[in-house]
Design an enzyme around this catalytic site. Structure first.
Site, short mmCIF file in Angstrom:
data_model
loop_
_atom_site.label_atom_id
_atom_site.label_comp_id
_atom_site.label_asym_id
_atom_site.label_seq_id
_atom_site.Cartn_x
_atom_site.Cartn_y
_atom_site.Cartn_z
N ASP A 181 0.81 -1.22 0.00
CA ASP A 181 0.00 0.00 0.00
C ASP A 181 0.84 1.27 0.00
O ASP A 181 0.30 2.37 -0.10
CB ASP A 181 -0.95 0.00 1.21
CG ASP A 181 -2.40 -0.19 0.78
OD1 ASP A 181 -2.63 -0.58 -0.38
OD2 ASP A 181 -3.30 0.06 1.60
N ASP A 191 -11.22 -6.70 10.48
CA ASP A 191 -11.24 -8.14 10.72
C ASP A 191 -12.43 -8.56 11.58
O ASP A 191 -13.17 -9.49 11.24
CB ASP A 191 -9.92 -8.58 11.37
CG ASP A 191 -9.47 -7.65 12.49
OD1 ASP A 191 -10.23 -6.74 12.87
OD2 ASP A 191 -8.35 -7.83 13.00
#
Length: 754
Positions: free
Chosen positions: A142, A462
């Protein structure tokens, strides 16, 4: 899928082990009875109190503690774990029957997450015991860093030597940086051929490390416009097109290795890690489309070379194909600081994890997890596969986007008609199609991040994604292997540990304000009630901080105003509070001993539980409240990973608390100041009376409140040392003054409202 797996005479590939929990359950119920008795005591004597505000606050706090304890009792009521048998799997299942697996590793900053750590994770995953042609590893960068891509290219070259070496000599630790520092290597006990190859491999690895270090030191990194690095020339990490590379497209001795840096644009929200995971899912769907996906953090290397076979034991269980959504392995850590001074090694959640495993299954923790692709695509366990497999192309377009290649791969997954590995196109021939699905505008007018893929709406993507999977009726399994499947690194400094805890507290609280609220999913979805309670236990970390701070302030308030919120030592109700303190702490100590934890570690976990709640969790809660009123936007703070220790050579700095100018510790310093002030005030009162009357005065002051203030002082002892420390080991002056101002306001206000 597997031979003889449904034969009842066959030994199982996996086994659920139920642990006896009668004694812990009895103790927990005794503690609950004491807590309820305490609330009854508060309620009965509530009207007779002169200090109404203090007594009401104590009642609210103790009600909250009772509620949290009820959640713990419900979660830990049953205890179980899963054991797998990969040796049986290998005898029962042919190699060609193993499903393909796409492995996702994510990194976002080559400085905070050093390339050497990421590349060791890559090497350990490439070298696992699993058919090479069934593996594809995707590295998401990223930061769009040429250093990361350069490191990956050089790592691929080293992997051509490392993988055969590991397989030839059955090396168990396949992350080179751990293997070469292992004390278990005894050269003199091995044949000369091994010694020669080991030295050669070690030299090659040292050269690889030097190349990565030199590349990291070059600022800026020099990109050759006539090479594979041309895409990185003059690149802006926050505004650039998608870059997808296949470093070694023709080598069949290695698993497929793909580098991805998704498109970034300042006009489009990139959704942090969740956005990166969704790009990985789409790109892998176009290129390799494996039915299983493993995701790991960049520092979580494969510590057990048979981890994939352990996972396959759960996959090949005939029932799991219908009811199990993901298979998790616990997050464990290497080279953790002795006795866990920062309380961040997660040992205190062992029995919580085993309790959740007996419900719908463990939480998804963001790493070390095998996902079924069809589950990530939004399927529920009881969906009619024939109907799902016949979904019209127009409907797939609305859900998954306009890419024909992606829609075709989705249709294959939903209809269970995956191509054989031999029939698949080379990933290098699909780069153009993969680049289209990695664009930042691809998700518009689709279900990505809403109903499909990793969900958006929380910085703890998550937990949000995991609760969505459980809410559709799926279960999950947690398997702990020997040796442990994955090992990573914990934050090695106090500020980075607090930053991580703050992000967790903020993120899990965000979930309560989405349509994935546990209560809503229990009523409208298929989330089990007790599983919902488990999610509430973790989602309420932020609000718990308010209660912790208020209750930690009550002893100081009582001493300064000459009042009492605890029974006096000569009252019968003192047995209730004293009993709770003694039984609760004895029980936690006993639990720690059952785990094999030393006494010092138990104490560190207890005190850091208080410190973390009143600092990091409080600011996580505050950040969420500011977001709700539109005064703040969530920020994903990357946790620093340490490759080499920055501690002093003499080792005296290991585990010492360091501080920065972050305001996160202000509440902790405030609690320290007011309790110190209260203790000094109490001692001065005792010094003014005659020796004969000192015990009477002590009773009037309240021994319970004095003891609680001393306990708070011990919990924040490292803050006290930080007040006198220098440099990084000293609390910044600005933080001290903010805390002093709050303490100076607290003292007169306490006496005003007394």
């Amino acid at each position: 899928m597997a031979k003889n797996t449904q034969d009842p005479t066959c030994l199982p590939l996996q086994e659920t082990i139920v642990h006896s929990n009668k004694t812990p359950r009895t103790i927990e119920l005794v503690i609950l009875a004491f807590l309820v008795s305490m609330l009854v005591y508060r309620g009965v004597l509530h009207k007779d109190q002169n200090h109404y505000i203090m007594w009401s606050l104590a009642l609210i706090c103790e009600s909250w503690f009772t509620f949290i304890w009820i959640l713990c009792v419900c979660i830990k009521w049953n205890q179980c774990s899963t054991k797998t048998y990969p040796d049986r799997l290998l005898k029962r299942v042919d190699e060609f029957e193993f499903p393909a697996v796409d492995v996702f590793a994510t990194t976002a900053d080559p400085i905070l997450e050093p390339c050497i750590l990421t590349m060791n994770t890559v090497l350990s995953l490439l070298a696992v015991d699993y058919p090479t042609d069934k593996l594809a590893l995707y590295l998401s960068d990223d930061a769009c860093s040429p250093v990361t891509f350069y490191s990956l290219v050089e790592t691929t070259k080293f992997a051509k030597l490392w993988l055969p070496f590991c397989k030839k000599y059955n090396i168990q630790v396949r992350a080179p940086f751990r293997y070469f520092t292992s004390k278990s290597i005894q050269l003199e006990d091995n044949p000369l051929e091994f010694q020669h190859e080991l030295k050669m491999i070690k030299n090659e690895y040292d050269n690889l490390c030097k190349k990565m270090e030199l590349a990291s030191d070059k600022k800026p990194f020099i990109c050759d416009r006539d090479s594979d690095f041309v895409d990185f020339c003059d690149v802006n990490r926050s505004d650039h097109p998608a870059i997808i590379k296949v470093p070694c497209p023709t080598n069949r001795d290695l698993p497929q290795l793909i580098y991805i840096s998704r498109e970034k644009n300042s006009k489009h929200h990139h959704h942090y890690k969740a956005g990166a995971m969704n790009v990985l899912t789409r790109v892998s769907g176009v290129m390799t489309n494996a039915p299983l996906m493993l995701n790991v953090d960049c520092d979580m290397y494969a510590n057990n070379p048979q981890v994939f076979f352990h996972a396959m034991c759960m996959v090949f269980d005939c029932k799991n194909d219908q009811d199990c959504g993901f298979y998790a392995f616990p997050q464990a850590f290497y080279d953790g600081l002795k006795d866990d001074p920062f309380g961040n090694q997660l040992d205190n959640y062992y029995y919580i994890d085993n309790g959740v495993a007996s419900l719908q299954g463990p939480f998804y923790g963001g790493s070390n997890c095998f996902h079924r692709r069809k589950v990530i695509y939004g399927l529920s366990p009881h969906d009619n596969m024939e109907t799902v497999g016949n979904i019209r192309s127009e409907d797939l377009h609305k859900v998954f986007g306009k890419s024909f290649e992606l829609r075709e791969s989705v249709a294959q997954i939903l209809s269970r008609s995956n191509q054989n590995v031999e029939d698949r196109k080379s990933p290098s021939s699909l780069i153009e199609a993969a680049t289209r699905v990695a664009s930042c505008s691809y998700e518009y007018c689709t279900h990505w991040g809403k109903k499909v893929g990793w969900l958006y709406g929380s910085v703890t993507e998550d937990i949000l994604t995991g609760i969505s999977i459980h809410g559709r009726g799926w279960k999950s399994i947690n398997c702990s292997t020997d040796p442990l499947a994955f090992l990573g690194c914990t934050p090695s400094t106090f500020p980075s540990s607090l930053a991580q805890q703050k992000r967790w507290a903020n993120g899990v609280l965000e979930i309560l304000f989405t349509d994935k609220n546990p209560l809503y999913l229990t009523i409208k979805g298929k989330l089990w009630f007790r599983q919902a309670l488990a999610y509430y236990w973790i989602c309420l970390w932020g609000p718990r901080s308010i209660v912790e701070i208020c209750y930690a302030s009550l002893p100081a308030y009582s001493i300064l105003t000459g009042s009492h919120f605890l029974p006096r030592i000569n009252e019968w109700a003192f047995i209730i509070h004293g009993g709770i303190f003694f039984i609760y702490n004895s029980y936690l100590l006993w639990e720690s001993k059952r785990q094999g934890l030393p006494l010092r570690k138990w104490w560190n976990l207890q005190r850091m539980g208080r410190v973390t709640a009143m600092t990091a969790w409080f600011f996580g809660f505050l950040t969420m409240m500011l977001k709700l009123v539109g005064l703040s936007k969530p920020v994903f703070e990357i946790t620093r990973k340490e490759y080499k220790s920055d501690y002093d050579n003499d080792g005296k700095s290991i585990g010492r608390f360091t501080y920065d100018k972050s305001p996160v510790i202000v509440p902790g310093v405030f609690i320290l100041f007011i309790n110190m002030t209260a203790l000094i005030n109490g001692v001065l009162k005792l010094l003014k009376v005659d020796y004969i009357e000192i015990w009477i005065e002590a009773l009037e002051l309240g021994l319970g409140e004095m003891f609680c203030s001393v306990l708070m002082l011990l919990c924040f002892w490292d803050f006290l040392k930080g007040l006198c420390g220098n440099g990084n080991y000293g609390i910044p002056t600005s933080t001290i003054w903010k805390s002093v101002v709050l303490a100076l306001l607290f003292v007169p206000l306490s006496r005003t409202f007394a």
